[in-house]
Design an enzyme around this catalytic site. Structure first.
Site, PDB file in Angstrom:
ATOM      1  N   GLY A  13       0.835  -1.219   0.000  1.00 49.81           N
ATOM      2  CA  GLY A  13       0.000   0.000   0.000  1.00 49.81           C
ATOM      3  C   GLY A  13       0.859   1.254   0.000  1.00 49.81           C
ATOM      4  O   GLY A  13       2.089   1.192  -0.034  1.00 49.81           O
ATOM      5  N   ASP A  61      -4.878 -12.331   2.533  1.00 49.57           N
ATOM      6  CA  ASP A  61      -5.987 -11.505   3.014  1.00 49.57           C
ATOM      7  C   ASP A  61      -5.952 -11.624   4.529  1.00 49.57           C
ATOM      8  O   ASP A  61      -6.309 -12.665   5.084  1.00 49.57           O
ATOM      9  CB  ASP A  61      -7.328 -12.015   2.462  1.00 49.57           C
ATOM     10  CG  ASP A  61      -8.503 -11.160   2.953  1.00 49.57           C
ATOM     11  OD1 ASP A  61      -9.587 -11.235   2.328  1.00 49.57           O
ATOM     12  OD2 ASP A  61      -8.326 -10.440   3.968  1.00 49.57           O
ATOM     13  N   SER A 129      -4.870   6.676  13.337  1.00 47.56           N
ATOM     14  CA  SER A 129      -5.171   7.912  12.593  1.00 47.56           C
ATOM     15  C   SER A 129      -5.601   9.021  13.535  1.00 47.56           C
ATOM     16  O   SER A 129      -6.213   8.757  14.566  1.00 47.56           O
ATOM     17  CB  SER A 129      -6.287   7.635  11.575  1.00 47.56           C
ATOM     18  OG  SER A 129      -6.790   8.843  11.038  1.00 47.56           O
ATOM     19  N   THR A 131      -7.909  10.727  13.175  1.00 47.00           N
ATOM     20  CA  THR A 131      -9.372  10.752  13.146  1.00 47.00           C
ATOM     21  C   THR A 131      -9.955  10.392  14.506  1.00 47.00           C
ATOM     22  O   THR A 131     -11.090  10.718  14.818  1.00 47.00           O
ATOM     23  CB  THR A 131      -9.891   9.825  12.022  1.00 47.00           C
ATOM     24  OG1 THR A 131     -11.241  10.140  11.728  1.00 47.00           O
ATOM     25  CG2 THR A 131      -9.765   8.375  12.387  1.00 47.00           C
ATOM     26  N   TYR A 156     -15.026   4.181   9.332  1.00 44.48           N
ATOM     27  CA  TYR A 156     -13.570   4.028   9.219  1.00 44.48           C
ATOM     28  C   TYR A 156     -12.913   4.491  10.522  1.00 44.48           C
ATOM     29  O   TYR A 156     -12.108   3.773  11.121  1.00 44.48           O
ATOM     30  CB  TYR A 156     -13.029   4.844   8.044  1.00 44.48           C
ATOM     31  CG  TYR A 156     -11.556   5.104   8.157  1.00 44.48           C
ATOM     32  CD1 TYR A 156     -11.084   6.340   8.607  1.00 44.48           C
ATOM     33  CD2 TYR A 156     -10.638   4.109   7.879  1.00 44.48           C
ATOM     34  CE1 TYR A 156      -9.720   6.568   8.764  1.00 44.48           C
ATOM     35  CE2 TYR A 156      -9.276   4.329   8.031  1.00 44.48           C
ATOM     36  CZ  TYR A 156      -8.829   5.569   8.484  1.00 44.48           C
ATOM     37  OH  TYR A 156      -7.484   5.791   8.643  1.00 44.48           O
ATOM     38  N   LYS A 160     -10.740   2.426  13.752  1.00 40.42           N
ATOM     39  CA  LYS A 160      -9.425   2.766  14.314  1.00 40.42           C
ATOM     40  C   LYS A 160      -9.521   2.849  15.836  1.00 40.42           C
ATOM     41  O   LYS A 160      -8.657   2.368  16.563  1.00 40.42           O
ATOM     42  CB  LYS A 160      -8.919   4.092  13.737  1.00 40.42           C
ATOM     43  CG  LYS A 160      -8.494   4.017  12.280  1.00 40.42           C
ATOM     44  CD  LYS A 160      -7.374   2.998  12.067  1.00 40.42           C
ATOM     45  CE  LYS A 160      -6.954   2.921  10.604  1.00 40.42           C
ATOM     46  NZ  LYS A 160      -5.956   1.855  10.367  1.00 40.42           N
TER      47      LYS A 160
HETATM   48  C1  WQD Z   1      -8.306  17.247   3.307  1.00 41.73           C
HETATM   49  C2  WQD Z   1      -9.000  18.568   3.100  1.00 41.73           C
HETATM   50  C3  WQD Z   1     -11.277  18.394   2.366  1.00 41.73           C
HETATM   51  C4  WQD Z   1     -10.518  16.746  -1.584  1.00 41.73           C
HETATM   52  C5  WQD Z   1      -8.769  11.646   5.405  1.00 41.73           C
HETATM   53  C6  WQD Z   1      -9.092  10.638   6.455  1.00 41.73           C
HETATM   54  C7  WQD Z   1      -7.902  10.441   7.343  1.00 41.73           C
HETATM   55  C8  WQD Z   1      -6.730  10.057   6.502  1.00 41.73           C
HETATM   56  C9  WQD Z   1      -6.451  11.130   5.458  1.00 41.73           C
HETATM   57  C10 WQD Z   1      -6.441   7.667   6.421  1.00 41.73           C
HETATM   58  C11 WQD Z   1     -10.441  18.568   3.613  1.00 41.73           C
HETATM   59  C12 WQD Z   1     -10.417  19.081   1.310  1.00 41.73           C
HETATM   60  C13 WQD Z   1     -10.325  17.239  -0.302  1.00 41.73           C
HETATM   61  C14 WQD Z   1     -11.036  17.590  -2.594  1.00 41.73           C
HETATM   62  C15 WQD Z   1     -11.127  19.384  -1.005  1.00 41.73           C
HETATM   63  N1  WQD Z   1      -6.934   8.790   5.891  1.00 41.73           N
HETATM   64  N2  WQD Z   1     -10.626  18.531  -0.042  1.00 41.73           N
HETATM   65  N3  WQD Z   1     -11.330  18.889  -2.267  1.00 41.73           N
HETATM   66  O1  WQD Z   1     -10.488  14.156   5.092  1.00 41.73           O
HETATM   67  O2  WQD Z   1      -8.506  15.304   6.258  1.00 41.73           O
HETATM   68  O3  WQD Z   1      -8.530  12.856   6.051  1.00 41.73           O
HETATM   69  O4  WQD Z   1      -7.650  11.256   4.674  1.00 41.73           O
HETATM   70  O5  WQD Z   1      -5.797   7.528   7.400  1.00 41.73           O
HETATM   71  O6  WQD Z   1      -8.206   9.433   8.279  1.00 41.73           O
HETATM   72  O7  WQD Z   1     -10.171  11.125   7.219  1.00 41.73           O
HETATM   73  O8  WQD Z   1      -8.187  14.231   4.025  1.00 41.73           O
HETATM   74  O9  WQD Z   1      -7.372  14.794   1.800  1.00 41.73           O
HETATM   75  O10 WQD Z   1      -9.770  13.937   2.051  1.00 41.73           O
HETATM   76  O11 WQD Z   1      -9.192  16.229   2.820  1.00 41.73           O
HETATM   77  O12 WQD Z   1     -11.423  20.558  -0.741  1.00 41.73           O
HETATM   78  O13 WQD Z   1     -11.236  17.200  -3.787  1.00 41.73           O
HETATM   79  O14 WQD Z   1      -9.089  18.812   1.682  1.00 41.73           O
HETATM   80  O15 WQD Z   1     -12.545  19.042   2.471  1.00 41.73           O
HETATM   81  O16 WQD Z   1     -10.718  19.836   4.175  1.00 41.73           O
HETATM   82  P1  WQD Z   1      -9.033  14.219   5.385  1.00 41.73           P
HETATM   83  P2  WQD Z   1      -8.631  14.746   2.591  1.00 41.73           P
END
Ligand code: WQD
Length: 348
Positions: A13, A61, A129, A131, A156, A160
């Site tokens: 990954g 898996d 995370s 999160t 998700y 975690k």
């Molecule tokens: C970041 C910011 C969006 C796309 C997620 C998971 C987190 C981790 C990382 C696994 C936000 C904005 C995004 C777009 C935008 N994953 N955005 N237009 O949501 O902070 O975190 O991914 O571990 O657990 O929750 O990351 O990159 O999706 O968004 O404006 O096309 O970019 O609104 O503010 P996020 P993200």
């Protein structure tokens, strides 16, 4: 002389592959276990071209007990494990909660069953995370490991939190035989400087930077910025974007710690892995354009459901205890993402 054999579940990954490269550089033998549910065999070729070695690989898996058991029967000399194998798309988890609970929790359960059954392994590092913090209150920003955990905003995120509890109960019951570290990532971005490995989002990218690079190269017509009416300086959401290679290096430090301190001190430790710097969406987009000279057309769109307004890390515990700092300049990080995007488009 190898420093030990490390199992990396989900090692094909995005973060897993970069961690395999750093483990190799640090002198470890690696066993990669992956089922390619969110990656491809090409990633193994990229790792080999970077490291000059074909580390052991088993198509596994991890959410199937018999496959995890076969893995440990094949490799009884695993000294520690880093557990990445999980589904990680927040939006998808809302649509398919049962898939996420079964896959993400069973994978950890079956790994821990093997680690506590008869493995000689003394440590496990878990991919968690930020999160788990939800939207910290202003008084808890930047967010440290002592910040209160909030009910996660998605299945998700809840997997975690549940997995951290499973880990805690398991290592406590192991009476010091199993040392564990949970690494709470903020937002990983970028690609290895060789452009031989990087992020491979399936379909329309959910995360910001892959959408930016696909817009920059012309695959996407324009970027939608989800909301500019937040209570932040420029109205867009703030996150802590950490270079994936810096993040990978933290896993090597964590493995060294669980191996060295097995049976000593706290059975489970938590570390926030971030830069300590918050960046808004607009700052990311403008920073990318400045670093690469490539225009990224964008529009302001509606807020995205489930987004939190602002979160960034206080990484001082990881800095001090792991002796690790995420310090790669943003310009280099943005350029690495762009070079990777250009490289994969040449192949496709
Ligand atoms: C970041 C910011 C969006 C796309 C997620 C998971 C987190 C981790 C990382 C696994 C936000 C904005 C995004 C777009 C935008 N994953 N955005 N237009 O949501 O902070 O975190 O991914 O571990 O657990 O929750 O990351 O990159 O999706 O968004 O404006 O096309 O970019 O609104 O503010 P996020 P993200």
């Amino acid at each position: 002389m190898s420093k030990g054999k490390i199992l990396v579940t989900g090692g094909a990954g995005y973060i897993g592959a970069h961690t395999v490269v750093e483990l190799d550089a640090a002198g470890y033998d690696v066993v990669i276990a992956d089922n390619f549910s969110n990656s491809t065999p090409d990633v193994l070729d990229g790792i080999e071209r970077i490291t000059g070695k074909r580390h052991s690989f088993m198509e596994v898996d991890c959410s199937v007990r018999e496959e995890m058991r076969r893995l440990f029967e094949t490799h009884p000399d695993i000294d520690a494990a880093i557990h990445f194998a999980a589904f990680k798309a927040v939006g998808e988890s809302v649509e398919k909660p049962l898939d996420y609970y079964r896959n993400n929790i069973d994978s950890l359960l079956f790994l821990l069953e093997e680690l506590t059954r008869n493995s000689r392994a003394g440590g496990v590092v878990f991919s968690s995370s930020c999160t788990v913090y939800g939207q910290p209150s202003k008084s808890h920003l930047p967010v440290s490991e002592s910040a209160p955990l909030q009910p996660a905003m998605s299945p998700y995120g809840r997997t975690k939190q549940i997995c951290e509890d499973i880990l805690s109960d398991t290592v406590n019951a192991a009476n010091g035989r199993l040392k564990s570290i949970a690494l709470r990532y903020f937002n990983p971005i970028g690609a290895h400087p060789s452009a031989l490995i990087g992020e491979l989002p399936r379909g329309v990218p959910q995360n910001l930077l892959p959408f930016v690079t696909q817009t920059a190269i012309g695959i996407r017509r324009e970027l939608s910025i989800f909301g500019n009416d937040y209570n932040t300086p420029d109205g867009t959401c703030i996150r802590d974007y950490i270079y994936v290679c810096d993040l990978a290096k933290a896993h090597v430090r964590a493995v060294e710690r669980v191996l060295k301190l097995n049976g000593v001190g706290e059975s489970l430790e938590y570390f926030n892995l971030g830069t300590g710097r918050g960046l808004s969406v607009l700052e990311v987009v403008n920073g990318f354009m400045e670093a690469t000279g490539i225009n990224v057309p964008y529009k302001i769109a509606e807020r995205r459901a489930g987004d939190i307004e602002q979160v960034w890390a206080d990484p001082s515990k990881a800095n001090e205890v792991l002796g690790w700092v995420a310090d790669t300049p943003l310009e280099i990080v943005f350029k690495s993402a762009w070079e990777w995007e250009r490289k994969i488009r040449q192949k496709i």
